[in-house]
Scaffold this motif. Sequence first.
Motif, PDB file in Angstrom:
ATOM      1  N   LEU A  38       0.905  -1.031  -0.018  1.00 61.19           N
ATOM      2  CA  LEU A  38      -0.044   0.007  -0.147  1.00 61.19           C
ATOM      3  C   LEU A  38       1.025   1.161   0.043  1.00 61.19           C
ATOM      4  O   LEU A  38       0.682   1.948  -0.791  1.00 61.19           O
ATOM      5  N   MET A  39       1.988   1.353   0.848  1.00 59.92           N
ATOM      6  CA  MET A  39       2.795   2.577   0.869  1.00 59.92           C
ATOM      7  C   MET A  39       3.417   2.721  -0.309  1.00 59.92           C
ATOM      8  O   MET A  39       3.534   3.756  -0.969  1.00 59.92           O
ATOM      9  N   LYS A  40       3.842   1.613  -1.160  1.00 66.59           N
ATOM     10  CA  LYS A  40       4.445   1.750  -2.506  1.00 66.59           C
ATOM     11  C   LYS A  40       3.435   2.445  -3.668  1.00 66.59           C
ATOM     12  O   LYS A  40       3.800   3.100  -4.108  1.00 66.59           O
ATOM     13  N   LEU A  41       2.142   2.073  -3.312  1.00 68.08           N
ATOM     14  CA  LEU A  41       1.129   2.435  -4.478  1.00 68.08           C
ATOM     15  C   LEU A  41       0.988   4.030  -3.923  1.00 68.08           C
ATOM     16  O   LEU A  41       1.022   4.707  -4.919  1.00 68.08           O
ATOM     17  N   TYR A  42       1.100   4.292  -2.687  1.00 72.77           N
ATOM     18  CA  TYR A  42       1.194   5.805  -2.440  1.00 72.77           C
ATOM     19  C   TYR A  42       2.267   6.561  -2.657  1.00 72.77           C
ATOM     20  O   TYR A  42       2.226   7.683  -3.401  1.00 72.77           O
ATOM     21  N   GLU A  43       3.449   6.063  -2.678  1.00 72.74           N
ATOM     22  CA  GLU A  43       4.544   6.754  -2.971  1.00 72.74           C
ATOM     23  C   GLU A  43       4.695   6.872  -4.472  1.00 72.74           C
ATOM     24  O   GLU A  43       5.368   7.903  -4.831  1.00 72.74           O
ATOM     25  N   GLN A  44       4.220   6.046  -5.229  1.00 73.34           N
ATOM     26  CA  GLN A  44       4.239   6.342  -6.660  1.00 73.34           C
ATOM     27  C   GLN A  44       3.081   6.971  -7.234  1.00 73.34           C
ATOM     28  O   GLN A  44       2.694   7.100  -8.355  1.00 73.34           O
ATOM     29  N   GLU A  45       2.410   7.467  -6.356  1.00 75.56           N
ATOM     30  CA  GLU A  45       1.092   8.559  -6.575  1.00 75.56           C
ATOM     31  C   GLU A  45      -0.026   7.697  -7.337  1.00 75.56           C
ATOM     32  O   GLU A  45      -0.651   8.247  -8.073  1.00 75.56           O
ATOM     33  N   LEU A  46      -0.166   6.259  -7.121  1.00 75.01           N
ATOM     34  CA  LEU A  46      -1.104   5.718  -7.821  1.00 75.01           C
ATOM     35  C   LEU A  46      -2.395   5.710  -6.939  1.00 75.01           C
ATOM     36  O   LEU A  46      -3.335   5.100  -7.551  1.00 75.01           O
ATOM     37  N   ILE A  47      -2.371   6.061  -5.848  1.00 77.70           N
ATOM     38  CA  ILE A  47      -3.375   6.141  -4.824  1.00 77.70           C
ATOM     39  C   ILE A  47      -3.384   7.495  -3.957  1.00 77.70           C
ATOM     40  O   ILE A  47      -2.018   8.164  -3.821  1.00 77.70           O
ATOM     41  N   SER A  48      -4.485   8.142  -3.832  1.00 77.71           N
ATOM     42  CA  SER A  48      -4.342   9.312  -2.893  1.00 77.71           C
ATOM     43  C   SER A  48      -4.285   9.174  -1.357  1.00 77.71           C
ATOM     44  O   SER A  48      -4.326   8.016  -1.186  1.00 77.71           O
ATOM     45  N   GLN A  49      -4.100   9.998  -0.636  1.00 77.04           N
ATOM     46  CA  GLN A  49      -3.892   9.679   0.694  1.00 77.04           C
ATOM     47  C   GLN A  49      -5.142   9.601   1.317  1.00 77.04           C
ATOM     48  O   GLN A  49      -5.061   8.661   2.138  1.00 77.04           O
ATOM     49  N   GLU A  50      -6.166  10.051   1.099  1.00 71.70           N
ATOM     50  CA  GLU A  50      -7.454   9.532   1.426  1.00 71.70           C
ATOM     51  C   GLU A  50      -7.803   8.068   1.114  1.00 71.70           C
ATOM     52  O   GLU A  50      -8.226   7.124   2.103  1.00 71.70           O
ATOM     53  N   GLU A  51      -7.447   7.572  -0.088  1.00 71.60           N
ATOM     54  CA  GLU A  51      -7.658   6.094  -0.304  1.00 71.60           C
ATOM     55  C   GLU A  51      -6.493   5.368   0.314  1.00 71.60           C
ATOM     56  O   GLU A  51      -6.814   4.120   0.868  1.00 71.60           O
ATOM     57  N   PHE A  52      -5.184   5.759   0.626  1.00 72.49           N
ATOM     58  CA  PHE A  52      -4.344   5.133   1.440  1.00 72.49           C
ATOM     59  C   PHE A  52      -4.917   4.972   2.879  1.00 72.49           C
ATOM     60  O   PHE A  52      -4.810   3.841   3.535  1.00 72.49           O
ATOM     61  N   ASN A  53      -5.414   6.030   3.406  1.00 72.11           N
ATOM     62  CA  ASN A  53      -6.053   5.756   4.622  1.00 72.11           C
ATOM     63  C   ASN A  53      -7.183   4.799   4.724  1.00 72.11           C
ATOM     64  O   ASN A  53      -7.318   4.182   5.969  1.00 72.11           O
ATOM     65  N   GLN A  54      -8.026   4.927   3.892  1.00 71.82           N
ATOM     66  CA  GLN A  54      -9.352   4.013   3.780  1.00 71.82           C
ATOM     67  C   GLN A  54      -8.896   2.546   3.662  1.00 71.82           C
ATOM     68  O   GLN A  54      -9.151   1.871   4.393  1.00 71.82           O
ATOM     69  N   ILE A  55      -7.871   2.238   2.847  1.00 66.93           N
ATOM     70  CA  ILE A  55      -7.330   0.949   2.848  1.00 66.93           C
ATOM     71  C   ILE A  55      -6.626   0.302   3.910  1.00 66.93           C
ATOM     72  O   ILE A  55      -6.584  -0.635   4.199  1.00 66.93           O
ATOM     73  N   SER A  56      -5.918   1.020   4.488  1.00 70.52           N
ATOM     74  CA  SER A  56      -4.957   0.899   5.608  1.00 70.52           C
ATOM     75  C   SER A  56      -6.017   0.707   6.937  1.00 70.52           C
ATOM     76  O   SER A  56      -5.612  -0.294   7.654  1.00 70.52           O
ATOM     77  N   LYS A  57      -7.254   1.355   7.005  1.00 75.49           N
ATOM     78  CA  LYS A  57      -7.876   1.121   8.031  1.00 75.49           C
ATOM     79  C   LYS A  57      -8.607  -0.258   7.774  1.00 75.49           C
ATOM     80  O   LYS A  57      -8.965  -0.975   8.603  1.00 75.49           O
ATOM     81  N   LEU A  58      -8.853  -0.739   6.357  1.00 81.27           N
ATOM     82  CA  LEU A  58      -9.726  -1.951   6.130  1.00 81.27           C
ATOM     83  C   LEU A  58      -8.525  -3.025   6.594  1.00 81.27           C
ATOM     84  O   LEU A  58      -9.090  -4.041   7.072  1.00 81.27           O
ATOM     85  N   ASN A  59      -7.169  -2.850   6.147  1.00 84.24           N
ATOM     86  CA  ASN A  59      -6.367  -3.729   6.319  1.00 84.24           C
ATOM     87  C   ASN A  59      -6.383  -4.017   8.170  1.00 84.24           C
ATOM     88  O   ASN A  59      -5.934  -5.329   8.432  1.00 84.24           O
ATOM     89  N   ARG A  60      -6.285  -3.107   8.873  1.00 83.40           N
ATOM     90  CA  ARG A  60      -6.346  -3.214  10.582  1.00 83.40           C
ATOM     91  C   ARG A  60      -7.478  -4.063  10.887  1.00 83.40           C
ATOM     92  O   ARG A  60      -7.406  -4.993  11.637  1.00 83.40           O
ATOM     93  N   GLN A  61      -8.734  -3.848  10.100  1.00 84.30           N
ATOM     94  CA  GLN A  61     -10.031  -4.744  10.572  1.00 84.30           C
ATOM     95  C   GLN A  61      -9.609  -6.017  10.270  1.00 84.30           C
ATOM     96  O   GLN A  61     -10.237  -6.806  10.598  1.00 84.30           O
ATOM     97  N   LYS A  62      -9.215  -6.151   8.683  1.00 87.71           N
ATOM     98  CA  LYS A  62      -8.998  -7.499   8.458  1.00 87.71           C
ATOM     99  C   LYS A  62      -8.121  -8.400   9.028  1.00 87.71           C
ATOM    100  O   LYS A  62      -8.601  -9.483   9.488  1.00 87.71           O
ATOM    101  N   PHE A  63      -6.872  -7.784   9.160  1.00 82.51           N
ATOM    102  CA  PHE A  63      -5.769  -8.521   9.799  1.00 82.51           C
ATOM    103  C   PHE A  63      -5.755  -8.400  11.308  1.00 82.51           C
ATOM    104  O   PHE A  63      -4.880  -9.377  11.989  1.00 82.51           O
ATOM    105  N   ASN A  64      -6.327  -7.339  12.137  1.00 82.14           N
ATOM    106  CA  ASN A  64      -6.266  -7.490  13.381  1.00 82.14           C
ATOM    107  C   ASN A  64      -4.775  -7.424  13.805  1.00 82.14           C
ATOM    108  O   ASN A  64      -4.348  -8.288  14.634  1.00 82.14           O
ATOM    109  N   PRO A  65      -3.992  -6.677  13.586  1.00 80.47           N
ATOM    110  CA  PRO A  65      -2.458  -6.736  13.969  1.00 80.47           C
ATOM    111  C   PRO A  65      -2.210  -6.516  15.394  1.00 80.47           C
ATOM    112  O   PRO A  65      -3.084  -5.919  16.157  1.00 80.47           O
ATOM    113  N   LEU A  66      -1.324  -7.148  15.951  1.00 80.05           N
ATOM    114  CA  LEU A  66      -1.330  -6.957  17.418  1.00 80.05           C
ATOM    115  C   LEU A  66      -0.915  -5.401  17.667  1.00 80.05           C
ATOM    116  O   LEU A  66      -1.176  -4.725  18.729  1.00 80.05           O
TER     117      LEU A  66
END
Length: 75
Positions: A38-66
Amino acid sequence: MRMIEPSSVNQILRNKPSKPSEEQLQNELHFHLAEKMLMKLYEQELISQEEFNQISKLNRQKFNPLLGPLMCDKP
């Protein structure tokens, strides 16, 4: 400096955190791999910061990292 009662120290030492399960470790690995991509997509400007935030939130919900509660919504 805050002093801790000796009985409190003994209680803390007895209540050691348990080791993460194999499933928790897999979720942690998958979460970090997903966030790295996800960070690579953001750094290459393929996604916006808002999209990054939304996807990151979904990742935290799905994977429930420690460390999920410590993660923020910003790259």
